[in-house]
Design an enzyme around this catalytic site. Structure first.
Site, short mmCIF file in Angstrom:
data_model
loop_
_atom_site.label_atom_id
_atom_site.label_comp_id
_atom_site.label_asym_id
_atom_site.label_seq_id
_atom_site.Cartn_x
_atom_site.Cartn_y
_atom_site.Cartn_z
N TYR A 302 -77.84 -71.81 -14.13
CA TYR A 302 -78.75 -72.36 -13.12
C TYR A 302 -79.24 -71.25 -12.21
O TYR A 302 -78.48 -70.35 -11.84
CB TYR A 302 -78.05 -73.42 -12.28
N HIS A 321 -94.89 -61.62 -12.42
CA HIS A 321 -94.64 -61.77 -10.98
C HIS A 321 -93.86 -60.58 -10.42
O HIS A 321 -93.27 -59.78 -11.16
CB HIS A 321 -93.88 -63.07 -10.69
N CYS A 339 -89.89 -64.25 -17.91
CA CYS A 339 -91.12 -63.78 -17.25
C CYS A 339 -91.28 -62.29 -17.45
O CYS A 339 -90.35 -61.59 -17.88
CB CYS A 339 -91.08 -64.11 -15.76
#
Length: 392
Positions: A302, A321, A339
């Site tokens: 998580y 990002h 990402c």
């Protein structure tokens, strides 16, 4: 890490010199005929629907016929879409060439010329107001002042499922200043997407128009009104990146702008593997809160992370990002959750110049992006793409 969105006239006629007296109260479609008031002329003009007709089906046809002489001008006046038409038979007939707006009053004015004299006759009628109509709820892109990339699709979403997709698709027109072949593909019952065979030419305007008003969309549903959008194509910005090589190069109109080091997904699981393939940049956000999909606080794996200058390129949570915490690995190792991590300075630069619909091509991973994951439609060959058209 999953966030996303799919953003989304009748000309007057001349005054009536004579009104047809023949009518039909139930939309039976019988024409009204009357002699044009001028001397002893026997010239007769028939207009269908007849004067006083009600409940005319919106997908019906207006027809004007002259028994003698020639029709000089026919106009249709009323609210809603502009009704066009064409002469035939040596200007002895005129027929409308598009559907009518539901629940609308119309007046047809016809001018005929015979023996050197011009005469005018009119017919007024109303169209059916259906219990259910179909409208376009959203067109993407359609933001005022926005310029988009050369890969940008046109995404049209309706306010209800479409039963007769072929009838509706026939109303859709895409007109670029610089022509290129393209096709529609239905991805759901209420959404259809237009993609070109090759990228749009940069620096041009593309116009979308749907002549939807009055179209029989099936099941007793008629198109409520026309819709249009104007799309500005900006510079051709292409980003190519090698996941194994940890770098991407950004070009604009064929000129290299910058090479940016990055850290991609660590590849420990499929979820944490950055996808290869042709992606489109979908949206930008600053900041964006990213969370692990399908996990709750306390679950293994998580995370909840706020990031700056985030540019999205899939629906599976992939962004370019800012990642100040991984600057040391950028350009040399893949340590992210999927990402492309770049430095704060490079992230802001990329964020500032990027347009929705810009192309980002990535290679080097064993996970290929799915064609319907975000706007990754260029993963599909054009021949396969157009198989999704209802008009194939």
């Amino acid at each position: 890490m999953t966030q996303g969105r799919l953003r989304l006239a009748l000309t007057g006629g001349a005054g009536a010199a004579a009104i047809l007296a023949v009518g039909c109260a139930t939309g039976c479609g019988v024409g009204g005929a009357g002699k044009l008031a001028s001397g002893n002329s026997a010239t007769t003009v028939t207009i269908t629907p007849a004067n006083g007709t009600a409940q005319v089906k919106p997908d019906g046809t207006i027809e004007v016929k002259a028994s003698d002489g020639k029709l000089q001008n026919v106009t249709v006046q009323g609210a809603g879409a502009t009704v066009t038409g064409a002469f035939g038979g040596g200007h002895k007939t005129w027929r409308s060439t598009r559907t009518l707006t539901p629940g609308t009053s119309y007046t047809v004015t016809a001018q005929s010329r015979d023996d050197g004299k011009t005469r005018t006759v009119t017919s007024s009628f109303t169209t059916l107001k259906p219990a259910e109509t179909l409208s376009i709820a959203d067109v993407t892109p359609n933001l005022t002042g926005e310029k988009v990339g050369v890969g940008m699709p046109i995404i049209v979403r309706f306010d209800r499922p479409v039963t007769d997709k072929a009838a509706v698709e026939r109303t859709l027109r895409v007109t670029p200043d610089k022509p290129v072949e393209g096709a529609w593909r239905w991805v759901s019952a209420d959404q259809v997407i237009y993609r070109t065979k090759t990228y749009w030419q940069p620096h041009q305007t593309v116009r979308f128009h749907a002549s939807l008003a009055g179209v029989n969309a099936g099941g007793g549903v008629y198109g409520a009104k026309d819709a249009q959008a104007t799309i500005s194509i900006g510079a051709k910005q292409i980003t190519t990146g090698d996941i194994d090589g940890h770098r991407m190069t950004v070009t604009r109109d064929g000129e290299k702008l910058r090479t940016v080091p990055f850290s991609a997904g660590n590849g420990q699981t499929r979820e944490f593997t950055t996808t290869s393939g042709v992606h489109l940049l979908m949206e930008k956000g600053n900041p964006v809160t990213m969370t692990s999909p399908g996990r709750q606080p306390g679950d293994p794996g998580y995370y909840k992370q706020v990031v700056n200058y985030a540019v999205r390129f899939s629906n599976s949570g992939e962004y370019v990002h800012s990642a100040p915490w991984s600057v040391g690995a950028q350009g040399s190792a893949n340590v992210s959750h999927g990402c492309l991590n770049v430095s704060p300075e490079n992230a802001k630069w990329f964020y500032d110049i990027m347009q929705r619909g810009d192309v980002i091509k990535l290679t080097g991973s064993d996970r290929e992006v799915e064609p319907l994951n975000g706007w990754s439609f260029w993963q599909m060959s054009f021949d396969t793409w157009r198989e999704g058209s209802a008009l194939r």
